[in-house]
Design a protein around this motif. Structure first.
Motif, PDB file in Angstrom:
ATOM      1  N   ARG A  78      -7.987  -3.447   2.497  1.00 59.04           N
ATOM      2  CA  ARG A  78      -7.056  -2.543   1.834  1.00 59.04           C
ATOM      3  C   ARG A  78      -5.943  -2.169   2.800  1.00 59.04           C
ATOM      4  O   ARG A  78      -6.213  -1.809   3.961  1.00 59.04           O
ATOM      5  CB  ARG A  78      -7.787  -1.292   1.348  1.00 59.04           C
ATOM      6  CG  ARG A  78      -6.905  -0.324   0.605  1.00 59.04           C
ATOM      7  CD  ARG A  78      -7.689   0.606  -0.269  1.00 59.04           C
ATOM      8  NE  ARG A  78      -6.813   1.420  -1.086  1.00 59.04           N
ATOM      9  CZ  ARG A  78      -7.195   2.094  -2.156  1.00 59.04           C
ATOM     10  NH1 ARG A  78      -8.469   2.023  -2.547  1.00 59.04           N
ATOM     11  NH2 ARG A  78      -6.343   2.817  -2.840  1.00 59.04           N
ATOM     12  N   GLU A  80     -14.090  -3.459   3.026  1.00 63.79           N
ATOM     13  CA  GLU A  80     -12.837  -3.046   2.395  1.00 63.79           C
ATOM     14  C   GLU A  80     -11.876  -2.389   3.383  1.00 63.79           C
ATOM     15  O   GLU A  80     -10.666  -2.366   3.158  1.00 63.79           O
ATOM     16  CB  GLU A  80     -13.137  -2.097   1.243  1.00 63.79           C
ATOM     17  CG  GLU A  80     -13.827  -2.774   0.057  1.00 63.79           C
ATOM     18  CD  GLU A  80     -14.144  -1.788  -1.060  1.00 63.79           C
ATOM     19  OE1 GLU A  80     -13.812  -0.593  -0.889  1.00 63.79           O
ATOM     20  OE2 GLU A  80     -14.714  -2.214  -2.074  1.00 63.79           O
ATOM     21  N   GLY A  99       0.812  -1.216   0.000  1.00 62.60           N
ATOM     22  CA  GLY A  99       0.000   0.000   0.000  1.00 62.60           C
ATOM     23  C   GLY A  99       0.840   1.258   0.000  1.00 62.60           C
ATOM     24  O   GLY A  99       2.073   1.219  -0.104  1.00 62.60           O
TER      25      GLY A  99
END
Length: 468
Positions: free
Chosen positions: A308, A304, A138
């Motif tokens: 994520r 999510e 990320g």
């Protein structure tokens, strides 16, 4: 040559002095009410942004107002984040100044605990976020999002759940948040300042110098300082430095010590804080929450948050990083210095408050907006992660506080007991001979009343003619 006197051990989270305890109690009352209003504003924003009338929310939030010629044609959302939060940080600046000159941060040995705890409570969440995003591939831009603590929100939870928390532990949370705010301000100033306008920055510096000079000359009158503060804020905003830094700088300039020779009962900083704190806690921060917390939340979006890496890093940073960092920093301070935990407290108490500091909210939302300013979708997802992480931290700490609340109540009763009815808790008079004389007289009266009652009822028995 006489031998040096041995250094005394310092009690970690020991009992506060009576004046400090009174100040903390007054501050907490305002922050607690502000926390309730903050919670109400956040709930209102979520409802408004997740119902069929959500378009009206976006229209109001994105509506622009202000003089474009001065570079201040801003949306309502930006006015709330850059303008109203300057009031919040102004109060934070006064709190920090007071702690530095008259509070726990004045003594370097006493200051070590909240400073180390706050540093660890910011470094560990940032590390957790970084590790999650290294593993998940990320963005590292949001490393600072989980580093902040929302003191108003945390104290609101504390007011509902931990009603009998000892004043020293409450003060620890308040001091910790002040130090946390200082480092959050530094993070904003250093890492989220781009494209500096040196002319505007120089103008802001001149304005701050004039502000400081007027304070030192003893000039009074809101009609002088409020217009000057607005000019300083506008120049700071146009300089490229986040405008809330202007609020902090002005707060730090106020004098927070009293001049006894002039008959001062309260310092100028304390007087101004008393006037501005309700505006900050009751209006500025709730309005910021109203226009920042309104993110679209659905079952899929919440799912999510935990998949994520950016959002998962925020949640874990707030829930795990804050608790481990603050508790670990406090334990390390007690382990490797002469400080020791107060006899009235246990380490589970410290862990409960450390978990409570995982409520990030206000400053975390602000840093989230700054960190992902170019990606609206990711900004909203990070905001949802902040809300989720803060909610989990609030529930977890609430459960821990509830478990410990029975012990807290006993400690609170000990702190509040005032058997001689002089308005000062007995615990602060134990070294006063006059107090012991009064208490002896009170016990003698009670014993006499007990004997008279026994004689009237005829039920007196040997060994039961007076209090134990």
């Amino acid at each position: 040559m006489p031998a040096p006197a041995p250094r005394k051990n310092h009690k970690v989270l020991g009992r506060l002095s009576l004046p400090e305890r009174t100040f903390v109690a007054d501050a907490l009352r305002t922050e607690t009410v502000g926390g309730v209003l903050l919670l109400a504003a956040a709930i209102a924003a979520l409802i408004w942004a997740n119902t069929p009338i959500r378009e009206s929310y976006e229209s109001v939030r994105d509506f622009h107002v202000g003089p474009a010629a001065l570079g201040l044609d801003l949306s309502i959302e930006h006015w709330a984040a850059d303008g109203l939060l300057a009031v919040f940080f102004f109060v934070a600046g006064i709190e920090l100044k007071r702690e530095l000159v008259a509070g726990d941060l004045r003594d370097p040995r006493a200051a070590a605990l909240p400073v180390v705890a706050a540093l660890c409570g910011m470094a560990v969440p940032a590390l957790v976020y970084t590790l999650v995003n290294v593993t998940g591939g990320g963005s590292f831009d949001g490393w600072a999002v989980p580093t902040a603590t929302d003191i108003a929100f945390a104290l609101a939870v504390l007011a509902v759940i931990g009603t009998s928390l000892p004043s020293a532990l409450r003060a620890f949370l308040l001091t910790l948040a002040v130090v946390d705010d200082l480092f959050a301000i530094l993070i904003i100033a250093v890492f989220f300042t781009e494209n500096l306008n040196f002319a505007a920055l120089g103008g802001a510096a001149v304005g701050l110098a004039v502000f400081w000079l007027l304070l030192r000359r003893g000039v009074r009158g809101w009609y002088v300082y409020v217009p000057l503060a607005l000019v300083i804020w506008g120049l700071m905003y146009n300089s490229g430095v986040h405008a809330t830094i202007a609020g902090v700088a002005m707060g730090l300039m106020l004098r927070c010590t009293t001049r006894k020779d002039e008959g001062e009962q309260r310092s100028p900083g304390e007087r101004i804080e008393h006037l501005v704190r309700p505006l900050s806690a009751g209006l500025a921060v709730p309005l910021f929450a109203l226009f920042s917390a309104g993110v679209a939340v659905s079952g899929g979006a919440l799912g999510e948050v935990f998949t994520r890496p950016e959002t998962l890093g925020v949640v874990l940073g707030l829930v795990v990083g804050k608790a481990v960092g603050i508790f670990g920093g406090t334990w390390l301070t007690a382990r490797f210095t002469r400080a020791s935990l107060s006899d009235d407290l246990a380490w589970p108490d410290v862990f409960a408050v450390s978990s409570l500091a995982g409520i990030g909210f206000t400053v975390s939302l602000l840093i989230g907006e700054l960190a992902f300013a170019g990606d609206k979708a990711l900004t909203d997802e990070v905001k949802a992660a902040v809300l989720m992480g803060s909610l989990i931290a609030a529930v977890l700490s609430g459960v821990l506080l509830k478990i410990r609340n029975a012990k807290y109540r006993r400690l609170w009763e000990d702190e509040e007991r005032d058997e001689d009815l002089d308005g000062i808790p007995d615990i602060y008079e134990q070294d006063n001979p006059a107090y012991h004389l009064r208490m002896a007289e009170i016990h003698e009266r009670k014993a006499a009343e007990h004997r008279r009652l026994a004689e009237v009822t005829g039920g007196a028995s040997e060994g039961n003619d007076g209090p134990a």
